[in-house]
Design an enzyme around this catalytic site. Structure first.
Site, PDB file in Angstrom:
ATOM      1  N   CYS A 137     -11.100  -6.117  -8.377  1.00 55.60           N
ATOM      2  CA  CYS A 137      -9.652  -6.309  -8.207  1.00 55.60           C
ATOM      3  C   CYS A 137      -9.032  -7.344  -9.139  1.00 55.60           C
ATOM      4  O   CYS A 137      -9.514  -8.474  -9.250  1.00 55.60           O
ATOM      5  CB  CYS A 137      -9.365  -6.678  -6.747  1.00 55.60           C
ATOM      6  SG  CYS A 137      -7.594  -6.713  -6.394  1.00 55.60           S
ATOM      7  N   CYS A 165       4.324   3.301   0.043  1.00 56.35           N
ATOM      8  CA  CYS A 165       3.182   2.460   0.426  1.00 56.35           C
ATOM      9  C   CYS A 165       3.344   1.064  -0.159  1.00 56.35           C
ATOM     10  O   CYS A 165       3.460   0.893  -1.375  1.00 56.35           O
ATOM     11  CB  CYS A 165       1.904   3.112  -0.105  1.00 56.35           C
ATOM     12  SG  CYS A 165       0.435   2.180   0.333  1.00 56.35           S
ATOM     13  N   CYS A 222     -13.170  -9.375  -4.083  1.00 56.86           N
ATOM     14  CA  CYS A 222     -13.496  -7.976  -4.412  1.00 56.86           C
ATOM     15  C   CYS A 222     -13.713  -7.835  -5.930  1.00 56.86           C
ATOM     16  O   CYS A 222     -12.811  -8.162  -6.714  1.00 56.86           O
ATOM     17  CB  CYS A 222     -12.395  -7.045  -3.944  1.00 56.86           C
ATOM     18  SG  CYS A 222     -11.895  -7.367  -2.242  1.00 56.86           S
ATOM     19  N   ARG A 226      -6.396  12.091  -1.362  1.00 54.90           N
ATOM     20  CA  ARG A 226      -5.523  11.625  -2.460  1.00 54.90           C
ATOM     21  C   ARG A 226      -6.323  11.284  -3.702  1.00 54.90           C
ATOM     22  O   ARG A 226      -7.248  10.470  -3.660  1.00 54.90           O
ATOM     23  CB  ARG A 226      -4.693  10.404  -2.032  1.00 54.90           C
ATOM     24  CG  ARG A 226      -3.742   9.974  -3.159  1.00 54.90           C
ATOM     25  CD  ARG A 226      -2.756   8.893  -2.768  1.00 54.90           C
ATOM     26  NE  ARG A 226      -2.078   9.220  -1.543  1.00 54.90           N
ATOM     27  CZ  ARG A 226      -2.198   8.505  -0.411  1.00 54.90           C
ATOM     28  NH1 ARG A 226      -2.931   7.430  -0.387  1.00 54.90           N
ATOM     29  NH2 ARG A 226      -1.556   8.871   0.658  1.00 54.90           N
ATOM     30  N   CYS A 232       3.909   3.314   4.705  1.00 60.19           N
ATOM     31  CA  CYS A 232       2.490   2.950   4.703  1.00 60.19           C
ATOM     32  C   CYS A 232       2.400   1.514   4.217  1.00 60.19           C
ATOM     33  O   CYS A 232       3.189   1.105   3.360  1.00 60.19           O
ATOM     34  CB  CYS A 232       1.740   3.875   3.745  1.00 60.19           C
ATOM     35  SG  CYS A 232      -0.012   3.424   3.569  1.00 60.19           S
ATOM     36  N   CYS A 276      -5.199   5.579   6.717  1.00 54.91           N
ATOM     37  CA  CYS A 276      -5.433   5.965   5.325  1.00 54.91           C
ATOM     38  C   CYS A 276      -6.637   5.161   4.869  1.00 54.91           C
ATOM     39  O   CYS A 276      -6.563   3.932   4.797  1.00 54.91           O
ATOM     40  CB  CYS A 276      -4.202   5.640   4.488  1.00 54.91           C
ATOM     41  SG  CYS A 276      -4.449   5.883   2.714  1.00 54.91           S
ATOM     42  N   CYS A 297      -5.137 -13.668  -4.312  1.00 52.27           N
ATOM     43  CA  CYS A 297      -5.825 -13.276  -3.066  1.00 52.27           C
ATOM     44  C   CYS A 297      -7.133 -14.062  -2.904  1.00 52.27           C
ATOM     45  O   CYS A 297      -7.912 -14.186  -3.853  1.00 52.27           O
ATOM     46  CB  CYS A 297      -6.098 -11.775  -3.097  1.00 52.27           C
ATOM     47  SG  CYS A 297      -6.864 -11.189  -1.569  1.00 52.27           S
TER      48      CYS A 297
HETATM   49  N1  SAM Z   1      -5.550  -6.523   0.054  1.00 53.07           N
HETATM   50  C1  SAM Z   1      -5.546  -5.291   0.700  1.00 53.07           C
HETATM   51  C2  SAM Z   1      -6.906  -4.706   0.875  1.00 53.07           C
HETATM   52  O1  SAM Z   1      -7.812  -5.031   0.134  1.00 53.07           O
HETATM   53  O2  SAM Z   1      -7.057  -3.860   1.756  1.00 53.07           O
HETATM   54  C3  SAM Z   1      -4.632  -4.258   0.077  1.00 53.07           C
HETATM   55  C4  SAM Z   1      -4.582  -4.072  -1.415  1.00 53.07           C
HETATM   56  S1  SAM Z   1      -6.052  -3.494  -2.206  1.00 53.07           S
HETATM   57  C5  SAM Z   1      -5.584  -3.690  -3.891  1.00 53.07           C
HETATM   58  C6  SAM Z   1      -6.077  -1.750  -1.865  1.00 53.07           C
HETATM   59  C7  SAM Z   1      -7.166  -0.898  -2.480  1.00 53.07           C
HETATM   60  O3  SAM Z   1      -6.896  -0.669  -3.848  1.00 53.07           O
HETATM   61  C8  SAM Z   1      -8.587  -1.407  -2.490  1.00 53.07           C
HETATM   62  O4  SAM Z   1      -9.223  -1.268  -1.264  1.00 53.07           O
HETATM   63  C9  SAM Z   1      -9.228  -0.519  -3.537  1.00 53.07           C
HETATM   64  O5  SAM Z   1      -9.718   0.664  -2.933  1.00 53.07           O
HETATM   65  C10 SAM Z   1      -8.063  -0.180  -4.460  1.00 53.07           C
HETATM   66  N2  SAM Z   1      -8.232  -0.820  -5.777  1.00 53.07           N
HETATM   67  C11 SAM Z   1      -7.982  -2.110  -6.068  1.00 53.07           C
HETATM   68  N3  SAM Z   1      -8.261  -2.374  -7.352  1.00 53.07           N
HETATM   69  C12 SAM Z   1      -8.713  -1.228  -7.902  1.00 53.07           C
HETATM   70  C13 SAM Z   1      -9.176  -0.865  -9.195  1.00 53.07           C
HETATM   71  N4  SAM Z   1      -9.256  -1.746 -10.183  1.00 53.07           N
HETATM   72  N5  SAM Z   1      -9.542   0.410  -9.413  1.00 53.07           N
HETATM   73  C14 SAM Z   1      -9.476   1.310  -8.405  1.00 53.07           C
HETATM   74  N6  SAM Z   1      -9.057   1.029  -7.167  1.00 53.07           N
HETATM   75  C15 SAM Z   1      -8.684  -0.225  -6.909  1.00 53.07           C
HETATM   76  C1  DTB Z   2      -5.656   3.033  -2.631  1.00 52.67           C
HETATM   77  O1  DTB Z   2      -6.683   3.567  -2.173  1.00 52.67           O
HETATM   78  N1  DTB Z   2      -5.363   2.942  -3.922  1.00 52.67           N
HETATM   79  C2  DTB Z   2      -4.128   2.228  -4.121  1.00 52.67           C
HETATM   80  C3  DTB Z   2      -3.636   2.006  -2.658  1.00 52.67           C
HETATM   81  N2  DTB Z   2      -4.717   2.483  -1.878  1.00 52.67           N
HETATM   82  C4  DTB Z   2      -3.152   0.688  -2.249  1.00 52.67           C
HETATM   83  C5  DTB Z   2      -4.286   1.009  -4.953  1.00 52.67           C
HETATM   84  C6  DTB Z   2      -4.786   1.303  -6.338  1.00 52.67           C
HETATM   85  C7  DTB Z   2      -4.834   0.021  -7.109  1.00 52.67           C
HETATM   86  C8  DTB Z   2      -5.262   0.222  -8.509  1.00 52.67           C
HETATM   87  C9  DTB Z   2      -5.399  -1.049  -9.251  1.00 52.67           C
HETATM   88  C10 DTB Z   2      -4.131  -1.815  -9.450  1.00 52.67           C
HETATM   89  O2  DTB Z   2      -3.065  -1.220  -9.783  1.00 52.67           O
HETATM   90  O3  DTB Z   2      -4.186  -3.046  -9.354  1.00 52.67           O
HETATM   91 FE1  SF4 Z   3      -7.475  -9.085  -2.201  1.00 58.54          FE
HETATM   92 FE2  SF4 Z   3      -7.715  -7.256  -4.112  1.00 58.54          FE
HETATM   93 FE3  SF4 Z   3      -9.642  -7.539  -2.304  1.00 58.54          FE
HETATM   94 FE4  SF4 Z   3      -7.255  -6.506  -1.560  1.00 58.54          FE
HETATM   95  S1  SF4 Z   3      -8.708  -5.600  -2.973  1.00 58.54           S
HETATM   96  S2  SF4 Z   3      -8.459  -8.038  -0.471  1.00 58.54           S
HETATM   97  S3  SF4 Z   3      -5.899  -7.657  -2.929  1.00 58.54           S
HETATM   98  S4  SF4 Z   3      -9.009  -9.076  -3.816  1.00 58.54           S
END
Ligand code: SAM
Ligand code: DTB
Ligand code: SF4
Length: 326
Positions: free
Chosen positions: A73, A110, A70, A273, A141, A201, A66
């Site tokens: 992530c 989702c 973030c 959630r 979703c 959501c 990506c």
């Molecule tokens: N790329 C898209 C976005 O950022 O909206 C969708 C996927 S992103 C992984 C969805 C959500 O997962 C993020 O907004 C964050 O709230 C959650 N998330 C991602 N990594 C995480 C982590 N290590 N621990 C907890 N929540 C996480």
């Molecule tokens: C949300 O708030 N939590 C989910 C979903 N929306 C997409 C994602 C959690 C991701 C946790 C870290 C991972 O598995 O990479």
């Molecule tokens: Fe990309 Fe992860 Fe950020 Fe979603 S949360 S925009 S997958 S870097």
């Protein structure tokens, strides 16, 4: 009668569409823990069956690579997390996984993609996935990053029920977490999703080094959207080696439960959630979150790239607590 101090009526029920002030939210957040939980559980019971929890299942339809940065992530190409990037999954494979999730008791499916935003060339496959997963009788979703209005209209027309797009923290703290987009970019996509007629959501992550005030501010932003999100995911940071937040101090469990309770009080009819981070929570902490008003979880042993409790562990937890799936 409206109690100006905490945005609730004198009967303890939240006023219709209150315009929440930070002060009102704080005065609830700072209540003695027992009072806060009693209030939250009372409001929960006015709106939901307290012993039912909605089950959602996640699938990563496009992993890693990506362009966003973030800090939390595993899937950002800015961090070295050892994750192998993949292309968009084939429609048939997504549908086969959705069928398994349905057989396992999930009612919402989702699908997440590690994108800044979907590219025009991806849209046909995405639309096809929505149609076929919905045809299985599951709520759909997606979380695909930013959407323009044309894309959100197209997803809505395809039958997408929910779009997940988190604000993640307060507007003040957001630039500490992500620098490749702004808080108002997030709000723009949420507005497009709403205008296209989909359910929203939207929630955030606790444990990214933010202050308690940032968490409360995040809920004030959510509750004051023109319509609050129907679904509010509260994630506990899963620290990922190789990301800037790998060593972030863990959130105190009682502070986490307080935020769940506050979300329940400020958005009384929304599903709250208990999202990422359950593997690191005790049964007792999860039980407190359910008591505070959480009524949805992700099931299945993986989230997007990290572990979630095994089905068997969740079954035992539900049995012990007398909880039933919605
Ligand atoms: N790329 C898209 C976005 O950022 O909206 C969708 C996927 S992103 C992984 C969805 C959500 O997962 C993020 O907004 C964050 O709230 C959650 N998330 C991602 N990594 C995480 C982590 N290590 N621990 C907890 N929540 C996480
Ligand atoms: C949300 O708030 N939590 C989910 C979903 N929306 C997409 C994602 C959690 C991701 C946790 C870290 C991972 O598995 O990479
Ligand atoms: Fe990309 Fe992860 Fe950020 Fe979603 S949360 S925009 S997958 S870097």
């Amino acid at each position: 009668m409206l109690d100006a101090r905490d945005g609730t009526t004198s009967m303890g029920a939240p006023a219709a569409s209150p315009n929440w002030t930070v002060e009102a939210a704080w005065s609830l957040y700072r209540l003695p823990f027992n009072d806060l939980l009693f209030k939250a559980q009372s409001v929960h019971r006015q709106n939901f069956d307290p012993n039912r929890v909605q089950l959602s299942k996640l699938l990563n339809i496009k992993t890693g690579g990506c362009p966003e940065d973030c800090g939390y992530c595993s899937q950002s190409s800015h961090h070295s997390t050892g994750l192998t990037a993949s292309k968009l999954m084939e429609v048939e494979k997504v549908v086969a996984e959705a069928r398994k999730a349905k057989d396992g008791g999930a009612t919402r499916y989702c699908m997440g993609a590690a994108w800044r935003n979907p590219k025009p060339r991806d849209m046909d496959a995405i639309v096809e996935m929505v149609g076929q997963v919905k045809a299985l009788g599951l709520e759909t979703c997606m979380t695909l990053g930013m959407l323009d209005r044309e894309q959100s209209d197209r997803l809505s027309a395809a039958g997408l029920d929910y779009y997940n797009h988190n604000i993640d923290t307060s507007a003040r703290y957001y630039p500490q977490v992500t620098s490749t987009r702004t808080f108002s970019d997030r709000l723009d996509t949420l507005e497009n999703v709403r205008q296209s007629g989909m359910k929203v959501c939207c929630g955030g992550i606790l444990g990214m080094g933010e202050e308690e005030a940032d968490r409360v501010d995040m809920l004030v932003t959510l509750a004051n959207l023109t319509e609050p999100p129907e679904s509010v995911p509260i994630n506990m940071l899963i620290p990922i080696a190789g990301t800037p937040l790998a060593e972030a101090a863990p959130v105190a469990p009682i502070e986490f439960v307080r935020i769940v309770a506050l979300a329940r009080l400020m958005m009384p009819t929304s599903y709250v959630r208990l999202s990422a981070g359950r593997s690191a929570m005790s049964d007792e902490m999860q039980a407190l979150c359910f008591f505070a008003g959480a009524n949805s979880i992700f099931v299945g042993d993986t989230l997007l790239t990290t572990a979630n409790p095994e089905d068997e562990a969740d079954r035992k937890l539900f049995d012990r607590l007398g909880l039933q799936p919605v």
